[in-house]
Motif scaffolding. Sequence first.
Motif: not given
Lengths: 262, 318
Positions: A32-37, A201-202, A213-219
């Motif tokens: 159920g995570d919706f992660i934006t990248i 989602m990038v 979404g509910n979470r964001t990661i940065m690369m």
Amino acid sequence: MLKIFNISKTFNPGSVNEKLAIDDLSLQVAPGDFITIIGANGAGKSTLLNAVSGSFYTDRGSIFLDGKDITMVPSHKRARDIGRLFQDPMLGTAPGMTIEENMALAAGHGGWLSRLSHSDRERFRAALKPLDMGLEDRLTQPVGLLSGGQRQALTLMMATINPPKILLLDEHTAALDPKAAEKVIHLTESIVKENGLTCLMVTHNMQSALDLGNRTIMMDRGRIILDISGEKREKMTVEDLLRAFKEEAGRALNNDRMLLDS
Amino acid sequence: MDIVSLLQTAFELGLISGLTVLALFLSYTMLNICDLSTDGCFTLGASVGAVVAISGHPYLSIAAAMGAGMLSGLVTAFLQTKMGINSLLAGIIVNTGLYSINIAVMGNSSLLNMNKTETVFTKMKDALSGTFLSGQGKLIIGLIAVAAVVIFLVVFLKTRLGLAIRATGDNPDMVKASSINPVFTTIVGLCISNAITGLSGCLLAQAQKSVNIDIGQGIVTISLASLLIGRAFMGKGSILKRAVGAVVGALAFRLVYTVALRFNLPAYMLKLVSAIIVIIAIAGPYFKNRLPELRRQFAHRKGQAVTEPEDKGGKGDA
């Protein structure tokens, strides 16, 4: 849901173009995570999605989807559980075939020799109706006649008609005009919500990275340098994100499209 | 020879060679693969069919020729999907290999005679003798074979497997996204198309009661020419319309060729004519698309000396 353990990928090893695209990366994605990248140009965002979907095999590490080791599973087999959209709306559909034929391939039930039935058509019509693009009345037209926005919406429908375990979106609205992009984003949100999909989602749009979404990661340079969720994420602004990037990466964030957009 | 029997021969040959055009309709138009093993596969069908028929099995010869064609298609497909060989090269390699195989099949000979052999054509001739259709055996067999293949293709290309084969030629990434392996669809598609090519070769050999090692020489170009003529006639549309277009193209090609022979064009010119037709059919649309650009180029070159912009000095940076 999705568990990535210490994967690495080097492109063109041993040549002058050698590039470490993914560097010992690990990521745990809850159901159920919706992660934006987000991240700079060449940070490895698309490469990460490619690794998950199986466009290539990673050099090291392992990937588990829903408890199953998919590290060395070929991409067409992973596609059963993984839905995917690219930036280029042309990539997701066969232009010479009709809308219903494209959908029939994606819907993929029935044996090899099964043919499109009346109930299939009804099902496709019902699926296309919420797009509000009139596609439900154009089932027998070739997809090549559709606009980029329509094709991307259709691809989204096709990728989710059998709800996948995880949906990978690679800047899937970046090539669309603003109005179409907004529409496809709305559709994405509602489809993800309706089916309770897990989604990566990038995006290059910092604001929508925080809004969706509910979470964001940065690369950066093939690693995850920032992973925020919950309350901390809710309070975050685009400026905070940029500052955080500078602190973590030791330099200012450079992504030409990101700067143009914000 | 009077004009009616000339036309009849053209029609019979057109139908039988139309089968190869239908095979290319599947591999070239649908799967987007130019299968250069077609020449060798055609000869393979002819020689296998002839050998089996000579050994006394007229019906089995058809199935054997198709099976041999399928096997040849399997090898071509395997080379290009599993061995990393470019698809054009895979076709050429198989074509070369088949030359030896075909001579071996014909028992170390490059010519087989079927003058006294019982074939589907002699069977049909016997069955029709005395009826009003007497003497139309070749035509009827050609019609039956073409109708069967057209119906098969129209039905097959609408099945899930058929759709997957069409999508493989259209957008292989999308096929993978639908959890279908494009390697599999390519293999199935080439097996079927080569089985049809084998059938075509088998029927031609039996119709003319002989097979020689050159029977398939240039058939890929001739069939491509027919396919493109058919496309020009019928345009795009449903699968049925396009498949019928392929057959119409084959008939038109044979008709033009027959008329040309009538006007004393030597028979050996057939291949040059078909080569030129293919060039025109492919290069024509290309230049038509480029026409505005070419016009612009021409106009620009002509007018350049007069209209070269003067340097206004300091106003712009270019």
